[in-house]
Design a protein around this motif. Sequence first.
Motif, PDB file in Angstrom:
ATOM      1  N   SER A 136       0.809  -1.213   0.000  1.00 15.64           N
ATOM      2  CA  SER A 136       0.000   0.000   0.000  1.00 15.64           C
ATOM      3  C   SER A 136       0.845   1.267   0.000  1.00 15.64           C
ATOM      4  CB  SER A 136      -0.921   0.019   1.228  1.00 15.64           C
ATOM      5  OG  SER A 136      -0.149   0.072   2.419  1.00 15.64           O
ATOM      6  N   GLU A 154       3.629   3.046   9.897  1.00 18.91           N
ATOM      7  CA  GLU A 154       3.121   4.174   9.119  1.00 18.91           C
ATOM      8  C   GLU A 154       4.272   4.866   8.409  1.00 18.91           C
ATOM      9  OE1 GLU A 154       0.661   6.929  11.137  1.00 18.91           O
ATOM     10  OE2 GLU A 154      -0.969   5.499  11.487  1.00 18.91           O
ATOM     11  N   LYS A 158       0.633   7.040   6.217  1.00 16.83           N
ATOM     12  CA  LYS A 158      -0.095   5.944   5.586  1.00 16.83           C
ATOM     13  C   LYS A 158       0.232   4.625   6.283  1.00 16.83           C
ATOM     14  CE  LYS A 158      -0.394   7.992   0.963  1.00 16.83           C
ATOM     15  NZ  LYS A 158      -0.083   7.795  -0.476  1.00 16.83           N
TER      16      LYS A 158
END
Length: 289
Positions: A136, A154, A158
């Motif tokens: 991702s 993170e 994100k």
Amino acid sequence: MEITPEMLTQLNTFTRRELTADEVYIFRVRLCDNEIDRDGERFSLDALETMKELFLGKTGIFDHNPSGEKQSARIFMTEIVTDDTITTRAGEAYTSLCAYAYMVKTAGNEDLIREIDGGIKKEVSVAVSAGSKTCSICGRERRLSPCTHVFGEEYGGKYCHTVLSQITDAYEWSFVAVPAQRNAGVTKHYGENHMDSKSAELSHELEQCKKMLHEAEKSVRRDVMQLQFCCGGAVGKAFSRITSQMNIKELLEFKEELLVLQDKKAEPQLSVKSKNNGCDDSVSSFFTR
């Protein structure tokens, strides 16, 4: 659930003869969604759309056991349901793939029907084939070109996870005890695309609690990294990967052990011990950036 003529028409496309409303038991099930699951994976919106077609006619079994005698129900209708009041951890509107399954009422499945109605048989899991599993963060294909991004961490705000897409086949769906997808299971209401206000409020509170827990885990993990460094231990990628798999309880226990070790190491160095428990300001600032 009220059985409409449209439902019977769709249902009977999968039968050898036309069944009546009195002969069948129908229930609604949430097969999967776009939320990050227990395995650190989520389905893309395109994947859900593809599975909407692929799951039509697929059989329901137990614990992914492919035995024919385990067949219990069959899907005859599917739909994509989006709830704009809920935002997933990946920042998307919560979207799920729901299906309507039927069983022919028999003496042999009376207990199963009662267990479904009573909420005992509820959680489900799907078996599919995904052609693409990407990171991702960087978008690299995990199986062909693994990257260094760590699941659960993170990067630039994100959350790192794996995105499943390019679904090539849907095999079956099963009643299971613990599904990978937390929200997958039999649902109560037919045709509802939103939660009532009380459920929405509770869901919001739950999401806030999850965020607070996540922030707490990050804070304790930083403390553990700092203490590990101060105690002379390695703080490289391997150690980071290990701590990323720990829950808050394990992190706190680890932190306590490191504090004890730090006190022991600092005892003969009282002359240089600072208010940071033996760590100088440069080290402290490095781990709190």
